[in-house]
Design a protein around this motif. Structure first.
Motif, PDB file in Angstrom:
ATOM      1  N   GLY A 357       0.825  -1.207   0.000  1.00 40.30           N
ATOM      2  CA  GLY A 357       0.000   0.000   0.000  1.00 40.30           C
ATOM      3  C   GLY A 357       0.861   1.261   0.000  1.00 40.30           C
ATOM      4  O   GLY A 357       0.535   2.257  -0.643  1.00 40.30           O
ATOM      5  N   ARG A 358       1.988   1.192   0.726  1.00 44.65           N
ATOM      6  CA  ARG A 358       2.894   2.341   0.769  1.00 44.65           C
ATOM      7  C   ARG A 358       3.545   2.562  -0.595  1.00 44.65           C
ATOM      8  O   ARG A 358       3.826   3.698  -0.982  1.00 44.65           O
ATOM      9  N   ILE A 359       3.802   1.487  -1.316  1.00 51.92           N
ATOM     10  CA  ILE A 359       4.418   1.624  -2.648  1.00 51.92           C
ATOM     11  C   ILE A 359       3.466   2.403  -3.556  1.00 51.92           C
ATOM     12  O   ILE A 359       3.866   3.351  -4.245  1.00 51.92           O
ATOM     13  N   ALA A 360       2.194   1.991  -3.558  1.00 48.12           N
ATOM     14  CA  ALA A 360       1.223   2.714  -4.384  1.00 48.12           C
ATOM     15  C   ALA A 360       1.172   4.176  -3.964  1.00 48.12           C
ATOM     16  O   ALA A 360       1.085   5.080  -4.798  1.00 48.12           O
ATOM     17  N   ALA A 361       1.267   4.422  -2.655  1.00 46.06           N
ATOM     18  CA  ALA A 361       1.156   5.796  -2.149  1.00 46.06           C
ATOM     19  C   ALA A 361       2.310   6.672  -2.643  1.00 46.06           C
ATOM     20  O   ALA A 361       2.099   7.834  -3.003  1.00 46.06           O
ATOM     21  N   ILE A 362       3.532   6.120  -2.694  1.00 48.44           N
ATOM     22  CA  ILE A 362       4.662   6.973  -3.098  1.00 48.44           C
ATOM     23  C   ILE A 362       4.784   7.083  -4.624  1.00 48.44           C
ATOM     24  O   ILE A 362       5.618   7.826  -5.118  1.00 48.44           O
ATOM     25  N   TRP A 363       3.974   6.349  -5.350  1.00 52.30           N
ATOM     26  CA  TRP A 363       3.932   6.512  -6.813  1.00 52.30           C
ATOM     27  C   TRP A 363       2.870   7.541  -7.231  1.00 52.30           C
ATOM     28  O   TRP A 363       2.664   7.788  -8.407  1.00 52.30           O
TER      29      TRP A 363
END
Ligand code: NBP
Length: 479
Positions: A357-363
């Motif tokens: 979820g954090r990966i999607a957030a920083i993209w």
């Protein structure tokens, strides 16, 4: 030394990153193998902040406050190793080297391991957003020890892009190669996104009969909805652009052979090793490579295809365009499903414990694949952190359910008209394969047992079995 951070490698990415740090109030020591680039940076942008020029590696190291932080922005591969070997002997335990280049994550794992023996932190940081992002705020994917992030993290959060809710587009991804792995998959997803957009364009042109200007308008409309993204936005810009020399649509004067620098190919190679089906990224890489085979294409130009058919009426074309939007959106969901599956598989394989979820957030900001869509992915993982697949999220499943009839019609129309849609159709095949109660893999296993005694499992009993195909065809339990 007093500089907060050093940057070595002052080509476009390095100098823009150095300027970004300086513009945020950090004192930046700058160094480049060829000193002329350092001088140029100081001459052209020296007034933007506090720069300390260093002519040599020793000078750069001497200019830095301890523990030292040096960002390396040189060509990936051997040049990165050369720069690390030059700096490592000059550093002390607790110092840090940050590789912001497009390194292969296996190289990052090796470098991190080697430098750890000396007590030097090595942070492999994927940076996305191109030169504009490096200057004004990229998406940054740093790997390495959690300890390294406690000091480096706040600096990266300061210079990174900010999402619409103000959150910085960077986070500690995980140990050693995790950051560069995630950057690699990001680039793979970027390939897939671009291929899907290209297919939508091709269909609107060949099936709907739209001119590039009309397609630009269509994309602009899509960009106000759920497909809102940087890549859709620039696609509209490109399609609306007229070539000054010829007066033709710009897209018509560009040679139709797509090149690649290799991160998409890496994604597919690693996916094959991990056994993750990233068919959308694979088709995107192959589509680029096919386009480049000019001789093969020239030799195939006279092969028979379907007739031209009757052109669509404007009303029918508009309906078709809406269907293409559905197909594009559904295929995009599948392509992100595959990409996130790959990140999960990498995380499991290397014990990175990556928070998807954090990966999607920083993209969501800074990077090439930034899109409103990523908020939905973050929301999906927030509501269920152990989501087995993006397709198991209720909202995505519903959306794809709504889209699927149009998606199938579009793929059928493409086949009917002889327009290649490897991305759309691979995504649909993946979706249908996942849905299937039974796959013909049962037949594949039976064939493997027939010719190679590779054995099979049964649906009704535990154990491993082999049928004596060249004997009396009785079944034996194996092992
Ligand atoms: P390049 O990838 O073109 O690299 C040029 C830099 O590498 C120059 O500073 C050059 O120094 C230095 N260098 C080389 Br080449 N060999 C060296 C060696 N043996 N020792 C020391 N320095 C050496 O620069 P870039 O386009 O700014 O990209 C930097 C990194 O960022 C790359 O890994 C790239 O993949 C990555 N990246 C680029 C983008 C983008 O949009 N361009 C986006 C994201 C990531 P010199 O001046 O002395 O020749």
């Amino acid at each position: 030394g007093r500089a907060d951070i050093g940057v070595t490698g002052l080509a476009v990415m390095g100098s823009n990153l150095a300027r970004n740090f300086a513009r945020h109030g950090y004192t930046v020591a700058v160094h480049n193998r060829t000193k002329a680039k350092t001088d140029t940076l100081l001459e052209e942008h020296g007034e933007e902040g506090m720069f300390v020029p260093a002519a040599t590696a020793e000078e750069l190291v001497a200019a830095l406050a301890t523990p030292r932080r040096i960002v390396v922005m040189v060509k990936a591969g051997d040049p990165t190793d050369a720069v690390i070997s030059e700096f490592a002997p000059l550093l002390e335990p607790g110092d840090m080297i940050v590789d912001g280049g497009n390194a292969h994550f296996e190289d990052t794992r090796r470098r991190e391991h080697d430098l750890r023996q000396k007590g030097v932190h090595f942070v492999g940081a994927g940076i996305s957003g191109g030169e504009e992002g490096a200057l004004n705020g990229p998406s940054i994917m740093p790997g390495g020890s959690p300890e390294s992030y406690t000091t480096l993290g706040p600096m990266l959060e300061t210079i990174a892009a900010k999402a619409k809710d103000g959150a910085p587009c960077t986070t500690h991804i995980g140990p050693d190669g995790a950051g560069h792995f995630v950057k690699m998959v990001h680039n793979g997803i970027e390939y897939a996104d671009m291929q899907l957009i290209a297919e939508a364009y091709h269909l609107l042109r060949e099936v709907a009969g739209y001119e590039p200007r009309q397609i630009a308008e269509t994309f602009r409309t899509w960009n106000t909805g759920r497909l809102d993204s940087y890549l859709i936005e620039i696609t509209a810009e490109v399609l609306a652009h007229t070539d000054a020399a010829t007066g033709k649509p710009f897209v018509d004067v560009v040679e139709d052979q797509a090149e690649q620098k290799g991160t998409g190919r890496w994604t597919v190679q690693i996916a094959l090793d991990l056994g993750v089906p990233v068919s959308g990224i694979g088709e995107a890489v192959f589509a680029r490579s096919l386009s480049g085979h000019a001789d093969l294409r020239a030799a195939s130009r006279d092969l028979p295809g379907p007739g031209a058919g009757t052109p669509l009426t404007p009303d029918a074309a508009a309906v078709f365009a809406d269907q293409v939007e559905q197909a594009l959106y559904a295929s995009k969901i599948v392509s992100y499903t595959q990409g996130f599956h790959m990140i999960q598989a990498g995380s499991d394989m290397y014990d990175w414990d990556i928070d998807l979820g954090r990966i999607a957030a920083i993209w969501r900001g800074g990077c090439i694949i930034r899109a409103a869509f990523l908020d939905r992915i973050t929301a999906a993982y927030d509501s269920r952190p152990d989501l087995p697949s993006l397709l198991s999220d209720k909202r995505f499943a519903e959306e794809i359910g709504t889209a699927q009839d149009d998606w199938r019609s579009v793929v059928a129309a493409a086949v009917h008209h002889g327009v290649p849609v490897p991305g759309f159709s691979a995504a649909l095949a993946y979706y249908d394969a996942l849905r299937a109660g039974r796959l013909p893999a049962a037949l594949t296993q039976a064939q493997r047992d027939f010719f190679g005694a590779h054995t099979y499992r049964r649906t009704d009993r535990d154990g491993v079995f082999h049928t004596l195909w060249s004997g009396d065809r009785s079944e034996v339990a194996v092992g």
